[in-house]
Design a protein around this motif. Structure first.
Motif, PDB file in Angstrom:
ATOM      1  N   MET A   1       0.856  -1.154   0.000  1.00 61.06           N
ATOM      2  CA  MET A   1       0.000   0.000   0.000  1.00 61.06           C
ATOM      3  C   MET A   1       0.904   1.218   0.000  1.00 61.06           C
ATOM      4  O   MET A   1       1.815   1.330   0.805  1.00 61.06           O
ATOM      5  CB  MET A   1      -0.902  -0.025   1.237  1.00 61.06           C
ATOM      6  N   GLY A   2       0.628   2.154  -0.894  1.00 60.63           N
ATOM      7  CA  GLY A   2       1.421   3.364  -0.991  1.00 60.63           C
ATOM      8  C   GLY A   2       1.142   4.315   0.150  1.00 60.63           C
ATOM      9  O   GLY A   2       0.138   4.204   0.868  1.00 60.63           O
ATOM     10  N   SER A   3       2.010   5.288   0.298  1.00 58.28           N
ATOM     11  CA  SER A   3       1.869   6.205   1.421  1.00 58.28           C
ATOM     12  C   SER A   3       0.624   7.084   1.302  1.00 58.28           C
ATOM     13  O   SER A   3      -0.014   7.414   2.299  1.00 58.28           O
ATOM     14  CB  SER A   3       3.124   7.067   1.561  1.00 58.28           C
ATOM     15  N   VAL A   4       0.255   7.454   0.078  1.00 51.39           N
ATOM     16  CA  VAL A   4      -0.953   8.264  -0.109  1.00 51.39           C
ATOM     17  C   VAL A   4      -2.181   7.437   0.244  1.00 51.39           C
ATOM     18  O   VAL A   4      -3.113   7.917   0.908  1.00 51.39           O
ATOM     19  CB  VAL A   4      -1.027   8.788  -1.564  1.00 51.39           C
ATOM     20  N   ALA A   9      -6.501   5.986   3.896  1.00 53.28           N
ATOM     21  CA  ALA A   9      -7.187   4.981   4.709  1.00 53.28           C
ATOM     22  C   ALA A   9      -7.239   5.426   6.171  1.00 53.28           C
ATOM     23  O   ALA A   9      -8.245   5.243   6.857  1.00 53.28           O
ATOM     24  CB  ALA A   9      -6.478   3.640   4.584  1.00 53.28           C
ATOM     25  N   TRP A  10      -6.158   6.048   6.644  1.00 59.29           N
ATOM     26  CA  TRP A  10      -6.113   6.509   8.021  1.00 59.29           C
ATOM     27  C   TRP A  10      -7.137   7.621   8.245  1.00 59.29           C
ATOM     28  O   TRP A  10      -7.770   7.699   9.290  1.00 59.29           O
ATOM     29  CB  TRP A  10      -4.709   7.009   8.348  1.00 59.29           C
ATOM     30  N   LEU A  11      -7.318   8.489   7.244  1.00 68.66           N
ATOM     31  CA  LEU A  11      -8.294   9.562   7.348  1.00 68.66           C
ATOM     32  C   LEU A  11      -9.713   9.072   7.124  1.00 68.66           C
ATOM     33  O   LEU A  11     -10.671   9.789   7.376  1.00 68.66           O
ATOM     34  CB  LEU A  11      -7.968  10.660   6.336  1.00 68.66           C
ATOM     35  N   GLY A  12      -9.851   7.841   6.631  1.00 73.63           N
ATOM     36  CA  GLY A  12     -11.174   7.278   6.391  1.00 73.63           C
ATOM     37  C   GLY A  12     -11.758   7.647   5.057  1.00 73.63           C
ATOM     38  O   GLY A  12     -12.958   7.505   4.834  1.00 73.63           O
ATOM     39  N   LEU A  13     -10.931   8.140   4.132  1.00 75.27           N
ATOM     40  CA  LEU A  13     -11.413   8.537   2.819  1.00 75.27           C
ATOM     41  C   LEU A  13     -11.586   7.346   1.879  1.00 75.27           C
ATOM     42  O   LEU A  13     -12.413   7.385   0.981  1.00 75.27           O
ATOM     43  CB  LEU A  13     -10.460   9.561   2.195  1.00 75.27           C
ATOM     44  N   VAL A  14     -10.798   6.294   2.093  1.00 78.47           N
ATOM     45  CA  VAL A  14     -10.920   5.080   1.280  1.00 78.47           C
ATOM     46  C   VAL A  14     -11.050   3.891   2.212  1.00 78.47           C
ATOM     47  O   VAL A  14     -10.705   3.951   3.382  1.00 78.47           O
ATOM     48  CB  VAL A  14      -9.700   4.894   0.343  1.00 78.47           C
ATOM     49  N   ASP A  15     -11.575   2.798   1.641  1.00 77.13           N
ATOM     50  CA  ASP A  15     -11.742   1.573   2.424  1.00 77.13           C
ATOM     51  C   ASP A  15     -10.393   0.878   2.576  1.00 77.13           C
ATOM     52  O   ASP A  15      -9.658   0.712   1.600  1.00 77.13           O
ATOM     53  CB  ASP A  15     -12.740   0.654   1.716  1.00 77.13           C
TER      54      ASP A  15
END
Length: 145
Positions: A1-4, A9-15
Motif C-alpha cells: 500500500m502506498g503512502s498516499v 485509509a487513516w483519514l477514512g477517505l478510502v476503504d
C-alpha cells in the motif's frame, strides 16, 4: 500500500482492505492433524554428540540440601558441575559444600570457587584452564611499557 493510500485509509477517505490480500486462499480451517509438536532432531543429535565427547557441564541451583543428590549424580557420571548456592540459606549452603568436598575427595575430583557461593566441581579427567589476567600480561601483547 502506498503512502498516499495509507494516509487516505487513516483519514477514512478510502476503504482499508489491505489485510485481505495477506490471507492464504488455500488455508482450510479445521485441518489440524492433532499431532503434537515434534522437536527438531538436530537438537537431540547435538546433545548426543556432546554426551559422546564428554562436553557436557551441569549447572545446579539447589533450593535446599535435598537437591545435593542431583549434584552427586551428575558428578558421579563424570559431568563437571557448577553449583550456584546463592539462593540457599547459609547453613544449607555449608552442608552442600561439605557434601561436595566429600564427593570430590571420594571420586578424586577437584573443587574451585568461581565467585561468592558459586563453585565448579570437576572430575579427575578434566583439566581446568585458568584465564588469569596477570598471566596474560607477561607475554608482551598490549604491553605498553
Amino acid at each position: 500500500m502506498g503512502s498516499v493510500r495509507k494516509a487516505s485509509a487513516w483519514l477514512g477517505l478510502v476503504d482499508d482492505n489491505d489485510d485481505e490480500r495477506y490471507y492464504d486462499d488455500d488455508y482450510a480451517e479445521g485441518t489440524d492433524s492433532g499431532d503434537a509438536w515434534v522437536t527438531d532432531p538436530r537438537v537431540r543429535v547435538a546433545a548426543d554428540t556432546a554426551q559422546e565427547k564428554g562436553r557436557r557441564i551441569g549447572t545446579v541451583t539447589p533450593d535446599g540440601f535435598r537437591d545435593a543428590r542431583v549434584i552427586g549424580e551428575l558428578f558421579r557420571d563424570g559431568v563437571p558441575v557448577i553449583m550456584n548456592l546463592t539462593a540457599m540459606e547459609a547453613g544449607d549452603a555449608k552442608r552442600v559444600v561439605d557434601f561436595a568436598a566429600g564427593l570430590i575427595f571420594g571420586l578424586r575430583g577437584s573443587i574451585e570457587r568461581v565467585s561468592t557461593r558459586v563453585f565448579l566441581l570437576t572430575p579427575a579427567d578434566t583439566e581446568i584452564v585458568n584465564g588469569d589476567p596477570a598471566a596474560r600480561r607477561t607475554d608482551g601483547f598490549f604491553n605498553q611499557s
